[in-house]
Write a protein that holds these residues in place. Structure first.
Motif, mmCIF file in Angstrom:
data_model
loop_
_atom_site.group_PDB
_atom_site.id
_atom_site.type_symbol
_atom_site.label_atom_id
_atom_site.label_comp_id
_atom_site.label_asym_id
_atom_site.label_seq_id
_atom_site.Cartn_x
_atom_site.Cartn_y
_atom_site.Cartn_z
ATOM 1 N N CYS A 193 19.538 -35.403 -52.204
ATOM 2 C CA CYS A 193 20.717 -34.608 -51.887
ATOM 3 C C CYS A 193 21.790 -34.855 -52.932
ATOM 4 O O CYS A 193 21.764 -35.865 -53.650
ATOM 5 N N LEU A 194 22.746 -33.934 -53.013
ATOM 6 C CA LEU A 194 23.790 -33.966 -54.030
ATOM 7 C C LEU A 194 25.090 -34.486 -53.447
ATOM 8 O O LEU A 194 25.518 -34.079 -52.356
ATOM 9 N N SER A 195 25.744 -35.385 -54.180
ATOM 10 C CA SER A 195 27.029 -35.921 -53.747
ATOM 11 C C SER A 195 28.097 -34.834 -53.758
ATOM 12 O O SER A 195 28.293 -34.167 -54.780
ATOM 13 N N PRO A 196 28.841 -34.662 -52.656
ATOM 14 C CA PRO A 196 29.944 -33.701 -52.656
ATOM 15 C C PRO A 196 31.206 -34.284 -53.283
ATOM 16 O O PRO A 196 32.192 -33.559 -53.461
ATOM 17 N N ILE A 197 31.160 -35.571 -53.621
ATOM 18 C CA ILE A 197 32.323 -36.226 -54.205
ATOM 19 C C ILE A 197 32.517 -35.801 -55.653
ATOM 20 O O ILE A 197 33.618 -35.458 -56.084
ATOM 21 N N ASP A 198 31.425 -35.819 -56.435
ATOM 22 C CA ASP A 198 31.523 -35.429 -57.845
ATOM 23 C C ASP A 198 30.658 -34.223 -58.206
ATOM 24 O O ASP A 198 30.727 -33.719 -59.332
ATOM 25 N N ASN A 199 29.835 -33.759 -57.277
ATOM 26 C CA ASN A 199 28.954 -32.595 -57.502
ATOM 27 C C ASN A 199 28.034 -32.758 -58.708
ATOM 28 O O ASN A 199 27.621 -31.776 -59.325
ATOM 29 N N SER A 200 27.705 -33.997 -59.041
ATOM 30 C CA SER A 200 26.804 -34.226 -60.174
ATOM 31 C C SER A 200 25.816 -35.356 -59.923
ATOM 32 O O SER A 200 24.814 -35.458 -60.623
ATOM 33 N N THR A 201 26.075 -36.216 -58.941
ATOM 34 C CA THR A 201 25.201 -37.353 -58.655
ATOM 35 C C THR A 201 24.184 -36.976 -57.582
ATOM 36 O O THR A 201 24.548 -36.491 -56.514
#
Length: 441
Positions: A88-96
């Motif tokens: 899943c993709l981090s919504p904090i930085d949208n890149s991790t």
């Protein structure tokens, strides 16, 4: 003479091989995990015909393309082989990207690797790291065949799963708990469920904007029908059974599910397992209305995807993109992609980027989108230069070889005859007709 033909054959063969390799196409596979990062649809690991993989591929969705020539790109490999995992993709930085669970092995071996149950992939720096998790539940160490979702607060939710190597004994080795990881604090917690909640694996999990997580299908301990569960990620973290009306949908597992822009869940494909063997693979589409909680089967036009199981799916704009997977009960793998236009439920062969306001907003919201596009343009420019130079070099080589072949054949076909002095002329020696007629003594 023959050696020149061998050289010519060798050059042509290797040139063809070179251009095929430059197409950069992944091997057919199944059981991979996938995550959409901006305009890149990433695929991690999977199981190919030659074994498990630690490869990372992505599909470039920044520009239009035809599904016969998809824009594949190969990225930095994972530190371990992984299949039957989830991401899943981090919504904090949208890149991790967080890679969670799965069957992990040391690369290029069949040795299981249990050193970590979670890895982080930074799609900007292309770096893999192993984060330190506080209060980790050791029973999750070898868990696989589950699906994770992440909410806007950075909490990852993973329901159920099964220990590696025990996928045929669901009642003993599977789980019905809810594992939660807060990526802002890296604190792990486990919520137990009541015994009425079935153990389940190989389902799909879809997070709704309301915070509800919808679980569809799977291989529960006594699952004979399509299972529909809801978990309220904002309030109770408990699994509740949900009854859905409408069309009757066949039971299945290993299918895919995506959330459309209008809030509906579309599922595709999947399979039925009997005695731990795949007995049937589906190619149907069903839509779950999350307002009325009713199933429907849309009328679909166009030439669609084949039956697929253990595949990947993602939604981008109005397109549902399917990739990889097994196409039959005999585990014939594919590396093709298929695209469904969800606005009119039509299978299409061309992926077209719509010029809408939503696209502009998404580009602005993704900090690395413009950089990615610039990098892709630069990469494509260098590839075009390389291919062009290769064609020129190949043409020059073929011309030189052809010239030598022509010269050798011309000499062999010229037969010398008596009086043909042109075959015996040497520099500085005039031909006989120029000799003076001096009497001999």
């Amino acid at each position: 003479m023959k050696s020149l033909y061998y050289i010519l054959f060798f050059v042509i063969f290797n040139s063809v091989y070179f251009f095929v390799i430059c197409q950069n196409v992944p091997n057919p596979r199944r059981e991979q995990t996938s995550t959409l990062v901006g305009t890149r649809l990433y695929f991690f690991g999977g199981f190919t015909i030659i074994g498990a993989s630690n490869e990372v591929w992505y599909l470039d969705l920044s520009s239009s393309f035809n599904i016969s020539t998809p824009p594949w790109h190969n990225d930095v490999a994972m530190p371990v082989v992984n299949f039957f995992g989830t991401s899943c993709l981090s919504p904090i930085d949208n890149s991790t990207v967080f890679l969670i669970g799965g069957r992990m092995q040391i690369a290029n071996t069949n040795i299981n690797s249990n050193t970590a149950s979670l890895y982080k992939f930074d799609s900007k720096t292309l770096q893999w790291t192993t984060p330190v998790i506080n209060n980790f539940n050791s029973s999750f160490e070898t868990r696989n065949e589950m699906q994770a979702v992440i909410d806007n607060n950075g909490k990852i939710f993973v329901f159920g799963g099964i220990n590696t190597g025990n996928d045929d004994t669901i009642t003993i080795a599977a789980y019905n708990d809810m594992s939660i990881l807060d990526i802002t604090t890296m604190i792990w917690s486990t919520q137990t469920q009541s015994q009425s909640v079935l153990k389940n694996i190989d389902y799909t999990a879809t997070l709704l904007p309301s915070g509800l997580i919808v679980y569809v299908g799977g291989r529960g301990s006594n699952s004979s029908n399509l299972n529909k569960y809801i978990s309220d990620s904002n309030i109770r973290h408990k699994i509740l059974h949900l009854s859905a009306s409408g069309s009757t949908i066949a039971s299945r597992s290993h299918h895919s599910a995506v959330l459309t822009q209008d809030g509906n869940i579309i599922i595709y494909g999947g399979s039925i397992s009997e005695s731990s063997q795949v007995a049937n693979v589906f190619s149907d589409i069903a839509v779950l209305n999350t307002n009325s909680w009713s199933w429907s089967v849309p009328n679909v036009s166009g030439i669609g995807a084949p039956p697929l199981t253990e595949h990947s799916a993602a939604i981008y704009k109005n397109y549902m993109i399917l990739a990889f997977g097994a196409t039959s009960a005999t585990n014939v793998y594919t590396n093709k992609i298929y695209i469904l236009d969800t606005q009119n439920y039509t299978w299409v062969t061309t992926f077209n980027i719509p010029t809408t306001t939503n696209q502009i907003k998404q580009t602005q919201g993704n900090s690395n989108s413009s950089t990615d596009q610039a990098n892709n343009s630069t990469t494509n420019f260098y590839i075009e230069i390389g291919v062009g130079a290769g064609v020129v070099i190949l043409a020059v080589i073929l011309f030189i070889i052809g010239f030598f072949i022509y010269k050798n054949r011309h000499k062999e076909e010229y037969v010398a005859t008596p009086g043909d002095y042109h075959m015996r002329e040497k520099p500085g020696i005039p031909p006989p007709e120029t000799y003076s007629q001096t009497p001999m003594y």
